[in-house]
Design an enzyme around this catalytic site. Structure first.
Site, PDB file in Angstrom:
ATOM      1  N   HIS A   1       0.842  -1.220  -0.069  1.00  8.63           N
ATOM      2  CA  HIS A   1      -0.091  -0.106  -0.029  1.00  8.63           C
ATOM      3  C   HIS A   1       0.982   1.283  -0.050  1.00  8.63           C
ATOM      4  CE1 HIS A   1      -3.958   1.849   1.682  1.00  8.63           C
ATOM      5  NE2 HIS A   1      -3.233   2.844   1.110  1.00  8.63           N
TER       6      HIS A   1
ATOM      7  N   HIS B   1     -10.784   0.720   1.117  1.00 10.13           N
ATOM      8  CA  HIS B   1     -10.724   1.960   2.131  1.00 10.13           C
ATOM      9  C   HIS B   1     -11.942   1.993   2.607  1.00 10.13           C
ATOM     10  CE1 HIS B   1      -9.540   6.089   3.332  1.00 10.13           C
ATOM     11  NE2 HIS B   1     -10.796   6.112   3.363  1.00 10.13           N
TER      12      HIS B   1
ATOM     13  N   ASP C   1       0.937   2.644   3.604  1.00  7.39           N
ATOM     14  CA  ASP C   1       0.109   3.816   3.307  1.00  7.39           C
ATOM     15  C   ASP C   1       0.879   5.002   2.999  1.00  7.39           C
ATOM     16  OD1 ASP C   1      -2.042   4.982   2.447  1.00  7.39           O
ATOM     17  OD2 ASP C   1      -2.795   5.129   4.233  1.00  7.39           O
TER      18      ASP C   1
END
Length: 430
Positions: free
Chosen positions: A61, A180, A307
């Site tokens: 990610h 998400h 992320d």
């Protein structure tokens, strides 16, 4: 035939213990692992000075921002940042401009990644056209073009019918929907966790935990009906983790990831209106942070993903209300987690490597990622776990400096990173 490389005077985890090791690389693959390996006389010998040898880390990610937002990051800077953090395979989200929602655009993006990337880059396809959440992409066509991961990350898909349609298509090609999870009506335009203390103290609109959990509950039911592999991105609340734990017990094909920042921080760590602490999902309460740790340790949470979300310094200096969400993580993840959890005895080193390399490879069936086995691609990271360093954004290769971990003293910074036997990062590079 390329020249052989012998990595010597290193150590690796074997049977949960650190053992002295050498690794022989020939033609981009691992030829031998052990001690006192016999090598050709002309082999290049690299003294690792007791460095920790691990499989190249896998980050499922990241955001590379190219095309569309190259003031924040490029494929070149983002992949160099990944190499600096010991990552040899990264998966890049599709929140780009334009996004790669057709086979032609997807192939163009893959070509960009291959030309500019220093590490292996897996490209996500969006789940919906334009990431607008209104219409599912043609999954079969995207899959034929090479897409193996699908996500609208950065936005939750609000329409349950669209999710159902997409999951039906994805199940047919055995590809995951990486979600998400956010119900916008419940999120209420919040910019910080909706808590009685911090949000109120800073007079900022809060995002309730239920905005994540409710969406996960809905999508778990749809996943069960379709049989799709449903992967929850950056899980952040205790209730979400409880739901996923129960779903796994019911046989639903669900996996999930947690970020380093949700393991290391809670909203109580936010002392002022400092957008270096602004991300989505937001930092939650201490009990949620603890639930993330428990979820990792009991197997509910499958892996760790950064992320990595770079923004410009100017953007992140506007406070919570105006700044974009996200922090960088590629260059700090391993060192922070090693320092805070392995050195303190909360995780074992073997567990950390499992969550950052082995599990992502297994969950997403990544054939071209190495696992430090003879015959595998020589995707290798070497870390310094003996000496302390300080996190300094001016030493990042990412264009983004946005992190709340500036000045942290850590062990486990990267010494070397190899991809297919090629040196892509060397300690001290500027």
């Amino acid at each position: 035939m390329s020249k052989a490389i012998l990595l010597t005077n290193g150590q690796r985890i074997y049977n949960d213990e650190l053992v002295k090791s050498e690794v022989l690389i020939v033609d981009g693959k691992i030829k031998a692992i052990g001690e006192h390996i016999q090598v050709p006389s002309d082999a290049e010998k690299v003294d690792l000075d007791n460095g920790l040898i691990t499989p190249g880390l896998i980050d499922i990610h990241v955001h590379l921002r190219e095309p569309g937002y190259t003031n924040k990051e490029t494929i070149a800077t983002g992949s160099k940042a990944a190499a600096h953090g010991g990552f040899t395979t990264i998966a890049a989200m599709a929140n780009l401009n334009p996004t790669c929602d057709t086979p032609e655009k997807f192939k163009e993006q893959v070509d960009r990644n291959e030309k500019a990337g220093l590490v292996k880059i897996l490209q996500y396809s969006p789940v919906t056209v334009g990431r607008a959440g209104k219409q599912a992409v043609n999954v079969a066509e995207q899959y034929a073009a090479g897409a193996r991961l699908f996500s609208d990350d950065g936005a939750g898909i609000q329409d349950a019918g669209v999710v159902y349609q997409a999951m039906q298509q994805l199940a047919k090609v055995n590809a995951p929907l990486c979600d998400h999870a956010q119900d916008n009506q419940l999120a209420q335009n919040g910019v910080i966790n909706d808590g009685a203390t911090i949000a109120k103290k800073l007079a900022l609109p809060g995002m309730p935990a239920i905005s994540e959990t409710a969406q996960i509950a809905r999508n778990l039911v749809i996943a069960q009906a379709t049989g799709v592999h449903y992967h929850v991105c950056h899980v952040s609340t205790k209730e979400s983790i409880d739901l996923i734990r129960h779903a796994k017990q019911q046989g639903i094909n669900v996996t999930c990831e947690v970020t380093p920042h949700h393991l290391l921080l809670a909203d109580a760590d936010i002392k002022e209106d400092d957008a270096e602490f602004k991300m989505n999902p937001p930092l939650r309460q201490r009990l949620d942070q603890q639930a993330c740790l428990i979820g990792l340790l009991d197997g509910t949470i499958d892996c760790i993903a950064t992320d990595h979300a770079p923004h410009t310094d100017a953007e992140k200096q506007q406070g919570f209300l105006k700044s974009p969400n996200g922090i960088v993580g590629s260059e700090t993840a391993f060192a922070l987690l090693y320092t805070h959890f392995v050195k303190t005895g909360i995780f074992t080193l073997a567990q950390l490597i499992d969550w950052m390399a082995v599990k992502p490879q297994a969950i997403f069936n990544l054939d071209n990622a190495g696992l430090l086995k003879v015959g595998d691609p020589a995707d290798i990271a070497v870390f310094d776990i003996d000496h302390q360093d300080v996190i300094q954004p001016d030493q990042f290769f990412s264009k983004g400096h946005n992190t709340p971990f500036v000045g942290e003293q850590v062990y486990g910074m990267t010494k070397r990173t190899y991809v297919d036997g090629k040196l892509v990062y060397l300690e001290g590079e500027g």
